[in-house]
Design an enzyme around this catalytic site. Structure first.
Site, short mmCIF file in Angstrom:
data_model
loop_
_atom_site.label_atom_id
_atom_site.label_comp_id
_atom_site.label_asym_id
_atom_site.label_seq_id
_atom_site.Cartn_x
_atom_site.Cartn_y
_atom_site.Cartn_z
N ARG A 1 11.23 -6.88 4.78
CA ARG A 1 11.34 -5.38 4.40
C ARG A 1 12.17 -4.51 5.30
O ARG A 1 12.40 -4.62 6.51
CB ARG A 1 9.76 -4.87 4.72
CG ARG A 1 9.53 -3.52 4.77
CD ARG A 1 8.01 -3.04 4.60
NE ARG A 1 7.22 -3.00 5.74
CZ ARG A 1 6.08 -2.61 5.84
NH1 ARG A 1 5.27 -2.27 4.64
NH2 ARG A 1 5.43 -2.67 6.79
N ARG B 1 -0.84 -8.67 13.50
CA ARG B 1 -1.36 -7.37 12.39
C ARG B 1 -2.13 -8.21 11.67
O ARG B 1 -3.29 -7.66 11.18
CB ARG B 1 -0.40 -6.74 12.08
CG ARG B 1 0.49 -5.81 12.99
CD ARG B 1 1.95 -5.41 12.49
NE ARG B 1 1.85 -4.47 11.35
CZ ARG B 1 2.62 -4.28 10.58
NH1 ARG B 1 3.92 -5.08 10.60
NH2 ARG B 1 2.64 -3.47 9.54
N LYS C 1 0.96 -1.07 -0.16
CA LYS C 1 0.02 -0.01 0.03
C LYS C 1 0.90 1.28 -0.01
O LYS C 1 0.84 2.12 -0.69
CB LYS C 1 -0.93 0.01 1.27
CG LYS C 1 -1.95 -1.14 1.58
CD LYS C 1 -3.08 -0.48 2.61
CE LYS C 1 -2.20 -0.49 3.92
NZ LYS C 1 -1.69 -1.58 4.15
N ARG D 1 11.37 -1.87 10.64
CA ARG D 1 10.27 -1.49 11.64
C ARG D 1 10.21 -2.39 12.88
O ARG D 1 10.05 -3.84 12.71
CB ARG D 1 8.93 -1.50 10.94
CG ARG D 1 8.90 0.11 10.26
CD ARG D 1 7.83 -0.08 9.33
NE ARG D 1 6.33 -0.41 9.98
CZ ARG D 1 5.03 -0.34 9.50
NH1 ARG D 1 4.99 0.17 8.30
NH2 ARG D 1 4.01 -0.91 10.16
N ARG E 1 -9.27 1.77 8.61
CA ARG E 1 -8.98 0.46 8.77
C ARG E 1 -10.15 -0.30 9.60
O ARG E 1 -9.85 -1.25 10.18
CB ARG E 1 -7.60 0.34 9.69
CG ARG E 1 -6.27 -0.13 9.10
CD ARG E 1 -5.30 -0.10 10.03
NE ARG E 1 -4.23 -0.65 9.62
CZ ARG E 1 -3.02 -0.14 9.32
NH1 ARG E 1 -2.98 1.11 8.82
NH2 ARG E 1 -1.91 -0.85 9.37
P1 AMP Z 1 1.08 0.83 8.83
O1 AMP Z 1 2.12 1.69 8.88
O2 AMP Z 1 -0.28 1.38 8.01
O3 AMP Z 1 1.25 -0.49 8.78
O4 AMP Z 1 0.66 1.17 10.44
C1 AMP Z 1 1.44 1.00 11.54
C2 AMP Z 1 0.46 0.88 12.76
O5 AMP Z 1 -0.12 2.16 13.01
C3 AMP Z 1 -0.47 -0.20 12.74
O6 AMP Z 1 -0.38 -1.45 13.25
C4 AMP Z 1 -1.54 0.58 13.73
O7 AMP Z 1 -0.92 0.13 15.28
C5 AMP Z 1 -1.22 2.03 13.70
N1 AMP Z 1 -2.35 2.53 12.75
C6 AMP Z 1 -2.15 2.89 11.48
N2 AMP Z 1 -3.12 3.29 10.83
C7 AMP Z 1 -4.37 3.15 11.67
C8 AMP Z 1 -5.42 3.17 11.60
N3 AMP Z 1 -6.28 3.72 10.49
N4 AMP Z 1 -6.54 2.67 12.71
C9 AMP Z 1 -5.86 2.26 13.66
N5 AMP Z 1 -4.50 2.03 13.80
C10 AMP Z 1 -3.62 2.62 12.77
#
Ligand code: AMP
Length: 224
Positions: free
Chosen positions: A129, A176, A15, A165, A90
């Site tokens: 990654r 996740r 994404k 990360r 999400r």
């Molecule tokens: P990502 O980089 O999009 O994988 O996001 C990393 C982490 O940020 C996720 O595992 C959540 O803990 C938090 N996070 C990011 N976007 C959201 C969202 N829309 N709703 C809730 N938690 C989020």
């Protein structure tokens, strides 16, 4: 012409990479809630402290907190011609909050693109990654390795070591994915019902191939 785009997909589906490309090609901001949270964590802000336990555990940050941040962000001046949302919504309440905000603005979402990749491939991708802590560029040690092992290609003379990360460790990745299937996958039905969903297979494809498919969708929709 405006383009309001939502990128859907499990963690590791690509994404972020695709959202960045769309943003560059269409001249709209890339809004990643994950990036916003990580920036706060790094700066040690109150918000960073608040969200850290959720990110560390691979759990979702509470809806009201995320929604407030996104609503505030999409009202900024650079979003007047659209944006690409990466990692938001999400959950169903988040999708509904976005819809309410669009209604307030008298705007519409153009498309919700789902990048579909099987779980086993996601786990494999996330384990490999890495990203540059300076420019944010994302690498995959197996599929898109840097030219020099362990270092970013784009920092000139400077040696900037790539990092993993913390939430890409395998145990957190599994959590996740559980959260994704339980809470985020139902959004596909939400966007299918509103006629906005477009499916793109990200499995076994290069970022360029996926990007070409997305651009075909934009073309067919008349979004540019
Ligand atoms: P990502 O980089 O999009 O994988 O996001 C990393 C982490 O940020 C996720 O595992 C959540 O803990 C938090 N996070 C990011 N976007 C959201 C969202 N829309 N709703 C809730 N938690 C989020």
């Amino acid at each position: 012409m405006s383009a309001r785009v939502v990128m859907l997909g499990a963690p590791g589906a690509g994404k972020g990479t695709q959202a960045k490309r769309i943003a560059e090609l269409h001249g709209i901001p890339h809004i990643s809630t994950g990036d916003i949270f990580r920036a706060h964590l790094e700066r040690g802000t109150d918000l960073g402290q608040q969200v850290k336990p959720f990110l560390d555990a691979g759990h979702l940050v509470p809806d009201d907190l995320v929604c407030r941040i996104v609503v505030h962000r999409v009202r900024e001046a650079d979003c007047v011609n659209g944006y690409v949302l990466d990692g938001f919504p999400r959950s169903l309440p988040q999708a509904q909050a976005l819809q309410r905000e669009l209604n307030v603005e008298g705007a519409v979402l153009d498309v919700a693109i789902n990048l579909a990749v099987p779980d086993d491939e996601l786990v494999e991708r996330l384990a490999a990654r890495r990203s540059c802590p300076k420019c944010g560029r994302i690498y995959n040690l197996r599929f898109e390795p840097p030219r020099r092992n362990g270092y970013c290609d784009f920092e000139g003379e400077e040696d900037v070591a790539l990092v993993q990360r913390p939430d890409d460790q395998e145990s957190t990745v599994r959590e996740r994915l559980v959260v994704y299937h339980r809470t985020t996958e139902p959004l596909l039905a939400f966007y299918r019902d509103t006629g906005l969903l477009r499916q793109v297979s990200g499995s076994g494809k290069s970022p360029e191939e996926v990007s070409a498919q997305i651009e075909e969708i934009f073309c067919a929709l008349g979004v540019n």
